[in-house]
Design an enzyme around this catalytic site. Structure first.
Site, PDB file in Angstrom:
ATOM      1  N   ARG A  34     -67.107 -25.806   7.289  1.00 47.59           N
ATOM      2  CA  ARG A  34     -68.255 -25.706   8.214  1.00 47.59           C
ATOM      3  C   ARG A  34     -69.102 -26.977   8.110  1.00 47.59           C
ATOM      4  O   ARG A  34     -70.327 -26.936   8.196  1.00 47.59           O
ATOM      5  CB  ARG A  34     -69.115 -24.479   7.899  1.00 47.59           C
ATOM      6  CG  ARG A  34     -68.346 -23.171   7.785  1.00 47.59           C
ATOM      7  CD  ARG A  34     -67.632 -22.772   9.060  1.00 47.59           C
ATOM      8  NE  ARG A  34     -66.909 -21.523   8.897  1.00 47.59           N
ATOM      9  CZ  ARG A  34     -65.643 -21.436   8.508  1.00 47.59           C
ATOM     10  NH1 ARG A  34     -64.952 -22.533   8.231  1.00 47.59           N
ATOM     11  NH2 ARG A  34     -65.054 -20.266   8.395  1.00 47.59           N
ATOM     12  N   ARG A  63     -74.403 -28.876   6.056  1.00 49.72           N
ATOM     13  CA  ARG A  63     -73.488 -28.290   5.071  1.00 49.72           C
ATOM     14  C   ARG A  63     -72.525 -29.384   4.617  1.00 49.72           C
ATOM     15  O   ARG A  63     -72.078 -30.197   5.420  1.00 49.72           O
ATOM     16  CB  ARG A  63     -72.717 -27.122   5.670  1.00 49.72           C
ATOM     17  CG  ARG A  63     -73.603 -25.990   6.168  1.00 49.72           C
ATOM     18  CD  ARG A  63     -72.776 -24.788   6.560  1.00 49.72           C
ATOM     19  NE  ARG A  63     -73.600 -23.718   7.083  1.00 49.72           N
ATOM     20  CZ  ARG A  63     -73.162 -22.476   7.290  1.00 49.72           C
ATOM     21  NH1 ARG A  63     -71.907 -22.164   7.009  1.00 49.72           N
ATOM     22  NH2 ARG A  63     -73.957 -21.546   7.774  1.00 49.72           N
ATOM     23  N   ARG A 101     -66.339 -18.828   0.406  1.00 51.13           N
ATOM     24  CA  ARG A 101     -65.803 -17.660   1.106  1.00 51.13           C
ATOM     25  C   ARG A 101     -65.213 -18.047   2.454  1.00 51.13           C
ATOM     26  O   ARG A 101     -64.234 -17.453   2.900  1.00 51.13           O
ATOM     27  CB  ARG A 101     -66.879 -16.597   1.274  1.00 51.13           C
ATOM     28  CG  ARG A 101     -68.137 -17.051   2.007  1.00 51.13           C
ATOM     29  CD  ARG A 101     -69.158 -15.934   2.028  1.00 51.13           C
ATOM     30  NE  ARG A 101     -70.413 -16.347   2.627  1.00 51.13           N
ATOM     31  CZ  ARG A 101     -71.458 -15.540   2.758  1.00 51.13           C
ATOM     32  NH1 ARG A 101     -71.390 -14.296   2.329  1.00 51.13           N
ATOM     33  NH2 ARG A 101     -72.569 -15.966   3.311  1.00 51.13           N
ATOM     34  N   TRP A 118     -71.511 -11.266   3.072  1.00 49.48           N
ATOM     35  CA  TRP A 118     -70.931 -11.795   4.315  1.00 49.48           C
ATOM     36  C   TRP A 118     -72.001 -11.888   5.380  1.00 49.48           C
ATOM     37  O   TRP A 118     -72.183 -12.936   5.981  1.00 49.48           O
ATOM     38  CB  TRP A 118     -69.754 -10.954   4.831  1.00 49.48           C
ATOM     39  CG  TRP A 118     -69.156 -11.520   6.092  1.00 49.48           C
ATOM     40  CD1 TRP A 118     -68.202 -12.502   6.183  1.00 49.48           C
ATOM     41  CD2 TRP A 118     -69.507 -11.180   7.452  1.00 49.48           C
ATOM     42  NE1 TRP A 118     -67.947 -12.797   7.501  1.00 49.48           N
ATOM     43  CE2 TRP A 118     -68.721 -11.991   8.298  1.00 49.48           C
ATOM     44  CE3 TRP A 118     -70.389 -10.278   8.027  1.00 49.48           C
ATOM     45  CZ2 TRP A 118     -68.799 -11.923   9.691  1.00 49.48           C
ATOM     46  CZ3 TRP A 118     -70.479 -10.210   9.408  1.00 49.48           C
ATOM     47  CH2 TRP A 118     -69.676 -11.023  10.224  1.00 49.48           C
ATOM     48  N   ASP A 164     -75.445 -12.578   6.022  1.00 46.29           N
ATOM     49  CA  ASP A 164     -76.542 -13.159   5.252  1.00 46.29           C
ATOM     50  C   ASP A 164     -77.904 -12.620   5.656  1.00 46.29           C
ATOM     51  O   ASP A 164     -78.917 -12.944   5.017  1.00 46.29           O
ATOM     52  CB  ASP A 164     -76.540 -14.693   5.405  1.00 46.29           C
ATOM     53  CG  ASP A 164     -75.276 -15.319   4.844  1.00 46.29           C
ATOM     54  OD1 ASP A 164     -74.616 -14.668   4.022  1.00 46.29           O
ATOM     55  OD2 ASP A 164     -74.957 -16.461   5.228  1.00 46.29           O
ATOM     56  N   GLU A 200     -76.525 -12.616  14.333  1.00 50.09           N
ATOM     57  CA  GLU A 200     -76.356 -11.363  13.596  1.00 50.09           C
ATOM     58  C   GLU A 200     -77.157 -10.201  14.186  1.00 50.09           C
ATOM     59  O   GLU A 200     -77.108  -9.088  13.661  1.00 50.09           O
ATOM     60  CB  GLU A 200     -76.752 -11.565  12.127  1.00 50.09           C
ATOM     61  CG  GLU A 200     -75.704 -12.270  11.285  1.00 50.09           C
ATOM     62  CD  GLU A 200     -75.880 -13.787  11.273  1.00 50.09           C
ATOM     63  OE1 GLU A 200     -76.547 -14.312  12.178  1.00 50.09           O
ATOM     64  OE2 GLU A 200     -75.339 -14.434  10.357  1.00 50.09           O
ATOM     65  N   HIS A 220     -65.903 -13.676  14.391  1.00 49.85           N
ATOM     66  CA  HIS A 220     -65.221 -13.560  13.104  1.00 49.85           C
ATOM     67  C   HIS A 220     -64.696 -12.142  12.885  1.00 49.85           C
ATOM     68  O   HIS A 220     -63.623 -11.944  12.303  1.00 49.85           O
ATOM     69  CB  HIS A 220     -66.239 -13.933  12.018  1.00 49.85           C
ATOM     70  CG  HIS A 220     -65.678 -14.134  10.650  1.00 49.85           C
ATOM     71  ND1 HIS A 220     -66.187 -15.061   9.783  1.00 49.85           N
ATOM     72  CD2 HIS A 220     -64.680 -13.535   9.976  1.00 49.85           C
ATOM     73  CE1 HIS A 220     -65.526 -15.031   8.640  1.00 49.85           C
ATOM     74  NE2 HIS A 220     -64.595 -14.108   8.737  1.00 49.85           N
ATOM     75  N   GLN A 222     -68.210 -19.123  16.826  1.00 48.89           N
ATOM     76  CA  GLN A 222     -68.830 -18.186  15.902  1.00 48.89           C
ATOM     77  C   GLN A 222     -69.274 -16.909  16.604  1.00 48.89           C
ATOM     78  O   GLN A 222     -69.010 -15.806  16.142  1.00 48.89           O
ATOM     79  CB  GLN A 222     -70.039 -18.831  15.217  1.00 48.89           C
ATOM     80  CG  GLN A 222     -70.686 -17.943  14.167  1.00 48.89           C
ATOM     81  CD  GLN A 222     -72.092 -18.383  13.824  1.00 48.89           C
ATOM     82  OE1 GLN A 222     -73.022 -18.232  14.604  1.00 48.89           O
ATOM     83  NE2 GLN A 222     -72.242 -18.957  12.633  1.00 48.89           N
ATOM     84  N   GLY A 235     -64.644 -18.678  11.026  1.00 53.53           N
ATOM     85  CA  GLY A 235     -63.583 -17.809  10.514  1.00 53.53           C
ATOM     86  C   GLY A 235     -62.845 -17.066  11.603  1.00 53.53           C
ATOM     87  O   GLY A 235     -61.775 -16.500  11.357  1.00 53.53           O
TER      88      GLY A 235
END
Length: 797
Positions: A347, A357, A363, A486, A488, A632, A639, A685, A705
């Site tokens: 990432r 990052r 993970r 997973w 966050d 989220e 993912h 994402q 992912g």
């Protein structure tokens, strides 16, 4: 609305309109020398790290989009008109300017035509090199001779560390030195410090890049950005281009750039080619060596073909022919290519991840391996070993492994409050997948160090991962969520419990027991099954909410994911992992998945939770930081879609599994690009959910992912080609309307041509397998019965 098309025979996506809703990008190079390029030649290059090795300047989230980049300006010396070989940055009216971009496997070709002058620019990084090539071919399609000036341009960073270059201007505006050495531009930061070759991480040090031109005489140059662009101007109208002449400026401090001027005189129908080389090292050393090697442009063309051959060979490990051409385009080229890029850069490098990052997220990278195991099993095995050495002796993991400086056995372990509960549980997906792909059961006995201290076999590493979760369990006997699980955004607290991680732990215990059965470790298998039995009891007693499973328990007693909650009543992950882990099956599993689809399914995929959060305090649920339907907080988090596909495929629901898969499949939106906005050839994402005003728009392409889990779920659960230590398991789960499909699979240096016949129109079930004319029992193709070339006939029913 459509902006491009898939050309599978060339393994390219062809962008036929340059005015895409957002910049559509591609990747060049390797994990040593990497680069990102867009359909309008924007982007940046970097050495080892986008955060620590960004020598080329690029500005995210600005207008105009994706500038600066790797540009060729062209100017007609007779009339003074100028344009760029890519539509941007000059941006001529599209009624007068034609542009086509071909994104391929680690190369990009941008074709343009303006005022009867055609250009073709090819960008790539030769294999095993630390420099890139820009090949420009200019053709005069008019009926008269023309005189052109060509100006290749790059803007340099004043410091390779991204934040220093952007923020610490009181320092970085005084450390750049530009020179011309034997007609090669030398870009240097901190010129009076020593050069530390072979140790990228050493800091501070003097760092150098070079910029060279071959194929034409150099009529001028500039290395001072302000002299080339001019005051109060931009990339669309550089002063030197407008004036038709470089100033031969030499920058000392402030802002550097690399520009050459080459004057070309072309007769009608005549073409000329020039080559720009930009890379790491001093002009007088690495620059001269690159120019010597590529003084003949045919050398660059040979290297391009060598590059294509390598990438196409990787993609040939598995190819499919199904009734869905868009699915074929994804499976044969773009999904595996996306997986390889995500595997390479985790990432850390994209148009969104631009340096905040750095390194390989533990993970993320462990999961990313699932997408590349069929393509590069040996290389993936080395990466897997690296990630295992990112596990610390407690059984938890370092959040990030910086591959360019990682020292196993000498790293500092995270503090207890920094651990994430899901990190090492992903190893139970990836380690057995690696052993299944390679057949190397001895891998479980391989001894590897922990990141901080001590060592263990790979089996021992897996045991410590389980013990880590068991030792950090809460009052209901479920694993604690720790700093994150997973998701966050869920604030469970150190002693709060995660039902999702409980299902991960169940999967881990079951997988560990099976591994121990394979290795003859009877006591270990019994221990694992004993712990699994206790966990199953705790899950059923405390985590079942009546129609679905809870998401978790806060340490203060609050519950997430219950019908009793006003917001976030149901979460996707616990439902799919209840099936994946084997905790439920049959009718109970089908009932849970029915409720899941009833509550969470949209035309663009399954949302992460419902309803979204808006009133809950962010100290309890950080999802409320986001607008409803975003990230989220109720988006389609891509993912997770693969897990839903796997769960339905395990239950035999082929129609629903495929519908879920297509809902988030990029190619399905190729003719609706104005809706999805981002690239229709790579995963992302998240997609804005039903509660968002931007419903259907997708964000954060490439590094997610979702690439690995989509490829894994499609190839191993929809198509049903599943590697195991003993061979290949054939277990498709497809729409009933698929009457036949074919798969070509490379497996442990053997080739299999697999033809699946589904005349009966079933969704799941294998009636018969014939290997090389001989009928097999069951649906496993034993590796020891395979030849170098194999014909496999599968009859479903």
């Amino acid at each position: 609305m459509q902006f491009g098309k898939f050309e599978d025979q060339n393994k390219e996506y062809v962008i036929t309109r340059p005015d895409t809703p957002r910049s559509w990008s591609n990747y060049l190079g390797s994990t040593t020398y990497g680069a990102i390029i867009t359909n309008n030649a924007g982007g940046y290059s970097f050495f080892h790290s986008t955060a620590q090795g960004r020598f080329m300047r690029w500005r995210p989230n600005t207008l105009p989009m994706d500038q600066p980049g790797r540009y060729f300006y062209l100017r007609d010396r007779d009339n003074g008109d100028f344009w760029s070989a890519s539509w941007q940055p000059v941006g001529k009216p599209l009624k007068d300017y034609r542009s086509v971009c071909r994104h391929g496997t680690a190369y990009t070709i941008i074709e343009s035509e303006y005022n009867n002058i055609r250009t073709e620019t090819t960008y790539f990084v030769p294999l095993e090199r630390e420099f890139e090539c820009w090949m420009l071919k200019v053709t005069n399609n008019s009926k008269k001779s023309t005189s052109l000036s060509v100006f290749p341009f790059v803007e340099y960073a004043s410091h390779w560390q991204l934040w220093m270059d952007w923020v610490n201007l009181q320092y970085t505006q005084y450390i750049i030195e530009m020179k011309i050495v034997d007609s090669i531009i030398n870009h240097c930061t901190n010129p009076f410090l020593p050069i530390v070759r072979g140790d990228f991480a050493a800091d501070p040090q003097s760092r150098h890049t070079f910029f060279a031109l071959t194929g034409a005489d150099i009529a001028g140059f500039d290395t001072d950005r302000e002299k080339f662009i001019g005051p109060y101007r931009g990339y669309a109208n550089p002063l030197a281009v407008e004036n038709g002449k470089c100033t031969n400026s030499i920058a000392a401090g402030d802002n550097g750039c690399g520009v050459f001027q080459a004057d070309l005189d072309l007769k009608p129908g005549e073409s000329r080619e020039i080559l720009v080389l930009m890379g790491i090292g001093q002009a007088e050393v690495e620059g001269k060596a690159a120019v010597r090697e590529f003084s003949d442009l045919s050398a660059a063309r040979r290297e391009l073909e060598r590059l294509k051959s390598l990438w196409h060979s990787r993609l040939s490990a598995m190819t499919v022919e199904t009734p869905d051409p868009e699915f074929n385009s994804m499976m044969n080229v773009w999904n595996p290519y996306n997986c390889l890029i995500t595997y390479a850069w985790s990432r850390a490098a994209s148009l969104v991840y631009t340096g905040e990052r750095d390194g390989l997220g533990f993970r993320d990278s462990v999961q990313d391996l699932l997408g590349v195991l069929p393509l590069i099993p040996e290389e993936a095995g080395k990466r897997l070993e690296l990630m295992l050495t990112g596990q610390v002796s407690t059984g938890g993991a370092m959040p990030v492994v910086r591959q360019y400086s990682h020292k196993p056995g000498k790293e500092k372990a995270p503090e207890e409050k920094e651990y994430r509960s899901d990190d090492c549980l992903w190893l139970f997906n990836t380690v057995p997948a690696y052993v299944g792909e390679t057949g190397d059961t001895g891998f479980y006995r391989r001894v590897l160090p922990f990141a901080d201290q001590g060592e263990a076999t790979v089996l021992g590493h897996l045991r410590r991962a389980i013990e880590f979760s068991l030792e950090r369990s809460g009052q209901h006997g479920l694993p604690c969520g720790l700093s994150a699980d997973w998701n966050d955004c869920i604030q469970l607290g150190p002693k709060g419990e995660s039902v999702f991680v409980a299902f991960q732990l169940r999967f881990a215990l079951d997988t560990y027991a099976r591994i121990c059965d394979l290795l003859g470790e009877k006591n270990e298998a019994e221990w694992s099954r004993s712990e699994l039995k206790k966990l199953d009891s705790a899950i059923q007693k405390h985590a079942w909410d009546g129609k679905w499973f809870l998401r978790g328990f806060r340490e203060d007693g609050d519950i997430f994911g219950s019908c009793r909650n006003d917001e976030g009543q149901i979460f996707l992950n616990p439902q799919t992992w209840a099936v994946l882990s084997g905790h439920i099956s049959g009718k109970p599993a089908n009932a849970v998945m029915h409720e899941t689809h009833e509550r969470l399914a949209t035309e663009h995929g399954l949302v992460i939770c419902d309803p979204p959060y808006e009133k809950t305090d962010i100290s309890v649920m950080k999802a409320a930081l986001f607008n409803k339907g975003m990230k989220e907080n109720g988006s389609v988090f891509c993912h997770t879609q693969g897990w839903a596909v796997i769960a339905d495929a395990m239950l035999g629901n082929g129609e629903r599994a495929y519908k879920t898969f297509r809902a988030s499949m990029p190619a399905a939106y190729n003719d609706k690009a104005e809706l999805r906005e981002i690239e229709p050839y790579v995963y992302c994402q998240s997609t804005h959910g039903a509660c968002s005003p931007r419903k259907g728009a997708s964000r954060l392409p490439w590094l997610s992912g979702s690439a690995a889990w989509s490829f894994f779920s499609a190839t191993q659960y929809l198509l049903g080609i599943r590697p195991e230590p003993a061979g290949l398991r054939i277990d498709p789960c497809i729409p009933a309307g698929w009457k036949a499909f074919r798969v070509s699979r490379r497996f442990r240096n053997q080739s299999l041509d697999i033809s699946i016949d589904n005349k009966d129109g079933v969704q799941k079930g294998v009636r018969e397998i014939i290997l090389n004319g001989r009928r097999l029992e069951g649906n496993l193709i034993p590796f020891d019965q395979m030849k170098t070339e194999n014909s496999v006939e599968v009859r479903m029913g």
